[in-house]
Design an enzyme around this catalytic site. Structure first.
Site: not given
Ligand SMILES: C=C1C[C@]23C[C@H]1CC[C@H]2[C@@]12CCC[C@@](C)(C(=O)O1)[C@H]2[C@@H]3C(=O)O
Ligand SMILES: O=C(O)CCC(=O)C(=O)O
Ligand SMILES: [Fe+2]
Length: 336
Positions: A218, A220, A275, A284
């Protein structure tokens, strides 16, 4: 609409896309969590590694600018975040995920919510589930922490609030350096009303690590993301022409990566780095801070002289809505 939570409210998820597996009582990886093409999960080692940048380096602006334009990520040392704050945040994170499942389910993310306990938002876009549980904090975690630890939540709240505060200052400093190096002029609005979301990630000990995946590939949805990973490896970034590159844990370093919003604003000069996270036999943890401009911030791509804009302008909230519906295809909707 003004907050990050409100931005996601229109895209409620089903409960089965929120509730994690009960990892404590799972002896084998169930079919639902087995990912195909597992060969691809075994990483090679003979490739360049992510740049490591010292925030006190006199050349820091150019170094960070170059890393953002080539890799879309770097590791940061001498970042000024107190090391005992990193340690305390990691141990509070461990304390949270060590709670019994029924306790964690008390703070389950609501279907239209953003904060609380649950699996990644991107889950519905994949056929398989990830070996992961997360806890999202925006602002004060008080209400949730009080439910988890009725008499013992002060330490968790203090540490997490302080962590967000310090990370926000660092994110602002890094953003200014990146803007300077890319010649993007600052807009006051960004510094005043930006928000951060803190994502605590847990990848439980996995009985068959080569067949499961911690987080699917994905990018961010942020300007930039500042990540602290525990001493156990697992994070990989995708580098064009190279493939999946492991980001080796360096004690006390932070991993910084470019998100979609900086990618758009930089007119695609900085890659929004793809990533993923592999799992291990050992548990982890990681903590990610997503730095986001205010919701009505207008992302106007800033092209290098002589270059045409690659994307149309889009407000952050519009982009978040497009991404919530279309995930990795989101950018194609604003492409010129
Ligand atoms: C500010 C954010 C960024 C979110 C959504 C919201 C809160 C949680 C974040 C994450 C965290 C885990 C990976 C991700 C891909 C997910 O599924 O939730 C992230 C997402 C994004 O980067 O889109
Ligand atoms: O756990 C990690 O090293 C990456 C986590 C991550 O990519 C995310 O929270 O968006
Ligand atoms: Fe991420």
């Amino acid at each position: 609409m003004s907050t990050l939570s409100e931005a996601y409210r229109d895209f409620p998820l089903h409960l089965h896309h929120i509730i994690p597996l009960d990892f404590n009582s799972t002896r084998a990886v169930p079919e639902s969590h087995i990912w195909p093409n597992s060969d691809d999960l075994i990483s090679s080692h003979d490739h360049p590694s992510l740049p490591v940048i010292d925030l006190n380096d006199p050349q820091v602006t150019q170094l960070i600018g170059h890393a953002c334009e080539t890799w879309g990520a770097f590791q940061l040392v001498n970042h000024g975040i107190p090391l005992n704050l990193l340690k305390d945040a990691e141990s509070e994170t461990r304390r949270l995920f060590s709670l019994p499942t029924r306790q964690k389910l008390k703070v389950l993310r609501a279907p239209g919510g953003t904060t609380g306990y649950g699996i990644a938002r991107i889950t519905p876009f994949f056929a398989k589930y990830m070996w992961h549980e997360g806890f999202t904090i925006i602002g004060s975690p008080f209400d949730h922490a009080k439910q988890l630890w009725p008499h013992d939540h002060a330490q968790f709240c203090d540490v997490m609030e302080n962590y967000q505060k310090k990370m926000r200052i660092l994110a602002e400093r890094l953003t200014k350096l990146i803007f300077e190096s890319l010649e993007i002029s600052e807009e006051e609005l960004i510094w005043v009303d930006s928000t951060t979301a803190l994502q605590l990630n847990s990848y439980p000990s996995c009985p068959d690590p080569n067949r499961a995946l911690g987080l699917a590939p994905h990018t961010d949805t942020s300007m930039l993301t500042i990540l602290h990973q525990s001493s156990i490896s697992g994070l990989q970034i995708f580098k064009e022409g190279v493939g999946w590159v492991s980001v080796m844990p360096i004690a006390d370093a932070l991993v910084v990566n470019v998100g979609d919003l900086l990618h758009i604003l930089s007119n695609a000069r900085c890659p929004n780095v793809l990533h993923r996270v592999l799992v291990r036999e050992r548990h982890r943890l990681s903590m990610a801070v997503f730095y986001c401009p205010p919701m009505d911030f207008n992302l106007v791509p800033v092209a290098k002289s002589g270059q045409a804009p690659k994307y149309r302008s889009v407000t952050e909230k519009e982009f978040i809505s497009i991404k919530a519906k279309h995930l990795e295809k989101a950018l194609s909707f604003i492409k010129l």
